[in-house]
Design an enzyme around this catalytic site. Structure first.
Site: not given
Length: 881
Positions: A652, A722, A856
């Site tokens: 991410d 992501d 993330h």
């Protein structure tokens, strides 16, 4: 302090600031610094423009369109496309045009023409799964029942002399409706017509109000068949025109109704109801996807916020405080309903400053707003806000000057988000339950159906919609078994949470806390002892052996915390716990930066107020103990992963707007068969550096670590990617995936694992509603959708993995862009859902696979607090939870 206030670490801008759009063409600004408040403005020449003429960068010489092209309902085709789209065929109508012909780079937000399924033989016939119970679903999609069966003609329009303002360009062209016809779509430089003009090049002549003669050249550039991807973009243009005809105002990509706001006076907030829309080719038909959107506005202006800051911090720190609090915020100017990002504050300018018009005359901001909008600016000594308008390849820039008292603040601050009462009151209006959400969509479709002008526009283009949303059948896969220290648990699938079931059960791997520090301030002495006693109560049942810590009292200053850490942390320290009196970011950042880079020891920061409620202290202490165990390398629970020798990767990205606008990629890879231990590393990307180059190095290191743990290399690798923005899919397929393959080849000539790359997307417009008892409810966790509303050119599916207490649950979209695994779609879907159970910071199912959420969290910590790569000695622990 004079000059401009910037957020700390922001590099000075080197590019000259260009003007925004005026009533007529404007000349480029001259870089330089203004020193006097009364001096005519040189650097920021022109404020914002009329409603139809939002500011955009000036066109280069000879480029059509230029400033003033509407980035709105008539200009979807003007959105920019990412670089590097060479390997795949993208919308035939647009690809053949040069940059100059197109009037700027387009960004295809829906990744039209990127066909990844055709390369995967095993899903050519079918990409649907089979396991689970059937469930009847309704969605927010509406079928397009008829569309033009004739060709669409695309023309390029240019003006001599050049006309910059889009409104003026439109008015001059529409003087010739007897030639072009009354049915047309024009975005400032591209004209769509349902009929073909007599000549390939048509010259028209118009006259402006000032008597200037203008030659308009209309050149046929494309004849688009009804099946062309460009026609889909054109349908979106038309639908957005319909929304405008219904008196909705465009803000960003969506449309809102400013005439019917919902006021929340207790919190000085206002909510505008709006809609998102897109028309795309889905599995069986072209459909409109419409959803409800909300724009939250604050009933205070930037000038109000400045006055408030001045009263809080005083004159000496005022400008620094303004830079810190205001730069980066999004504001809305109600006189034209447009949003802007505050990039700078020009303290040397004010509303009495002037800008130079194209005819050489100068006009003050005060006079401009009075003449243009009949707005009286009350405070003539306020500074001017600067919003950078960036486009294209980074070297075409412009700036917009904004007046603080005319800018309404949007969105919520962190302080607001932490206000439970405010968020609860706001949720009543923004988190609509399924029934109400469908009702609002039904109202929109009813307006479209009953408005005569809208219907006439649709008939002119041969378009019509079904006004009933699409229904179909989905599947609910079986819930997973949770394994913890040899014990197997079921959980209630309705709640998607196993906190109660696993309470008091030993963890898979409990790391002893033999040597640890507890740092607190004098006023938090009681809180520190409360936490310690609570931890001593909850850890034995988890299997965690915990000795008493070294308790250290410090002054409540950042430098004191750092001094204690430097003096007392040793290589034998398991973890450092700091109790903080406030949520001051600089103190937290300093602690994390030191303990993640210079002295690699896991750390846990706890706000004192979190521990202040006796009724919740045991629950809080339990969660803190679990989190600390993960940070030290512990393992909590697992689910069954039937695949052997598989490595799961999550990637991410976070964009750091403070530290030189870096991008940080978080990279997380599993290390063991049960997928309970993770290798974590991040890439701090400098401007101009390709992100994937650093990701290659991460993958190589992860494979070496996997080999050390398992005495072999993985035979399968799943990459969950992501952080892929709208319109970036082509770049990922054509550049990132080949780089992954090159990386695997570099490991050894005889090493060729099966690779699967899945793009994870949380921001999707699709919503699903379960039809239960004659009404609509949220579908249960484990709902899989892989038909009807998926894209025929992709191997994609949706999963609703989480549950929500309020509002509508949002599905997550998964797009398998590369796959040599030869696994059935059902197995890929099941694996993805299993991984949503493995995030150790929440004893329940989350919205994305655990490696994505870990990536993330890592990227966010580095981007927000550390701003450099953490020490690799921490790479086998989840220190960033």
């Amino acid at each position: 302090m004079t000059g401009r206030a910037r957020a700390r670490g922001r590099p000075p801008r080197q590019a000259p600031v260009l003007p925004a759009v005026g009533d007529a063409p404007v000349q480029q600004g001259v870089p330089g610094h203004l020193h006097g408040r009364q001096q005519p403005q040189q650097q920021f020449q022109q404020p914002q423009q009329q409603l139809q003429q939002p500011p955009v960068p000036p066109a280069q010489s000879g480029e059509p369109g230029g400033p003033g092209r509407l980035r709105g309902y008539e200009n979807v085709l003007q959105e920019r496309r990412p670089e590097g789209q060479k390997g795949l065929q993208v919308s035939s109508g647009l690809q053949d045009l040069t940059l100059r012909d197109r009037g700027g780079r387009r960004r295809d937000f829906h990744d039209l023409g990127v066909n990844t399924r055709q390369a995967m033989v095993h899903v050519q016939e079918s990409k649907t799964g089979f396991s689970g119970k059937m469930i009847k679903l309704t969605t927010n999609h509406f079928r397009l029942t008829s569309r033009p069966q004739w060709a669409l003609y695309q023309y390029h329009v240019c003006y001599s002399p050049e006309m910059e303002a889009r409104r003026l360009r439109s008015a001059l062209l529409f003087q010739h409706e007897e030639t072009i016809g009354k049915t047309h779509a024009f975005d400032g430089s591209i004209l769509f017509l349902p009929k073909k003009l007599e000549s390939k090049v048509t010259e028209l002549f118009s006259r402006t109000r000032s008597g200037e003669d203008v030659k308009i050249t209309v050149t046929l550039t494309n004849e688009l068949p009804p099946t062309s991807p460009t026609c889909l973009q054109f349908y979106n243009i038309i639908f957005r025109r319909l929304l405008k005809m219904l008196n909705l105002q465009q803000i960003g990509r969506n449309y809102y109704n400013p005439s019917d706001p919902v006021s929340i006076p207790n919190h000085r907030l206002m909510v505008w109801l709006g809609f998102t829309s897109s028309i795309l080719q889905y599995e069986e038909s072209i459909m409109l996807c419409a959803d409800v959107s909300h724009k939250v506005l604050r009933e205070e202006t930037v000038l109000d916020a400045m006055h408030s800051l001045h009263s809080q911090v005083g004159e000496e720190r005022f400008r620094d405080a303004c830079a810190k609090e205001l730069i980066g915020l999004i504001v809305l100017t109600k006189y034209n309903n447009r949003t802007y990002r505050i990039d700078d504050i020009d303290w040397d300018n004010n509303p009495k400053g002037t800008f130079r018009k194209s005819d050489g005359t100068e006009m003050s901001f005060v006079d401009y707003y009075k003449k243009q909008y009949n707005i009286e600016i009350s405070d003539w000594m306020q500074p001017v806000l600067i919003s950078q308008m960036k486009r294209g390849r980074g070297n075409i820039q412009g700036s917009v000057a904004l007046i603080p008292e005319l800018c309404s603040l949007t969105g919520l601050t962190d302080k607001m988000r932490s206000d439970f009462s405010m968020m609860k009151d706001l949720a009543i209006h923004t988190r609509l339950p399924p029934e109400q959400r469908q009702r609002e969509l039904g109202r929109l479709l009813t307006y479209i159906q009953k408005d005569d002008n809208v219907q006439k526009e649709l008939r002119n283009w041969g378009l019509s919609f079904e006004y009933k949303s699409v229904s179909f059948t989905g599947r609910v896969v079986q819930g997973e078994k949770i394994f913890q220290s040899g014990t197997m648990f079921d959980y209630n699938p309705q709640f998607a949470d196993w906190t109660k079931e696993t309470r008091g059960v030993p963890l898979i791997r409990a790391v002893p806390m033999d040597s640890w520090l507890l740092i607190y301030t004098r006023r938090n002495y009681d809180v520190a002892n409360t936490l310690l006693h609570s931890l001593l109560k909850v850890t034995p049942s988890m299997g965690i052996r915990m000795n008493k810590p070294d308790m250290i009292e410090v002054d409540d200053r950042t430098e004191t915390y750092l001094r204690v850490l430097q003096q007392r942390v040793t290589p034998d320290t398991n973890i450092v716990v700091c109790i903080l009196s406030s949520s001051r970011k600089d103190k937290y950042d300093a602690i994390k930066k030191y303990l993640c880079t210079e002295c690699p020891i896991p750390s846990q920061c706890v706000l004192a107020r979190t521990l202040s409620k006796p009724q919740t202290i045991m629950t809080v202490a339990t969660k803190i103990a679990l989190q600390m165990n993960c940070k030290m390398g512990g393992e909590l629970w697992s689910v069954e992963i039937p695949l052997k020798q598989v490595m799961i990767v999550g990637i991410d990205c976070y964009h750091d707007t403070v530290s030189g606008k870096q991008s940080i990629a978080g990279f997380v890879a599993s290390l063991n068969q049960p997928v309970t231990r993770w290798f974590s590393r991040c890439v701090v990307q400098s401007p101009g550096q390709e992100l994937v180059d650093g990701i290659k190095a991460c993958l190589q290191t992860a494979l070496r670590n996997w080999s050390k743990w398992n005495k072999c290399l993985p035979s399968r690798i799943f990459v969950y990617r992501d952080g892929v923005g709208d319109g970036q899919l082509n770049t990922l397929v054509n550049y990132e995936v080949p780089q992954f393959l090159d990386c695997l080849k570099s490991i050894g000539t005889d090493y060729s694992p099966r690779l699967t790359v899945i793009v994870v997307k949380k921001r999707v417009g699709a919503r699903f509603f379960a039809e239960i008892g004659g009404g609509f409810r949220n579908p249960p966790p484990g709902t899989v959708v892989d038909t009807v509303v998926t894209r025929p050119e992709w191997y994609d599916f949706f999963i609703v993995s989480q549950t929500v207490k309020n509002g509508c649950v949002a599905p997550t979209h998964y797009n398998v862009v590369y796959d040599t695994s030869q696994l059935k779609p059902d197995h890929v879907q099941r694996l993805t859902y299993k991984l949503c159970h493995m995030y150790y910071n929440w004893s329940g199912i989350i919205r994305v696979p655990a490696p994505c959420q870990y990536a993330h969290k890592l990227a966010f910590l580095v981007g927000q607090s550390i701003h450099r790569e953490p020490n690799l000695m921490l790479s086998d622990r989840l220190y960033y939870l």
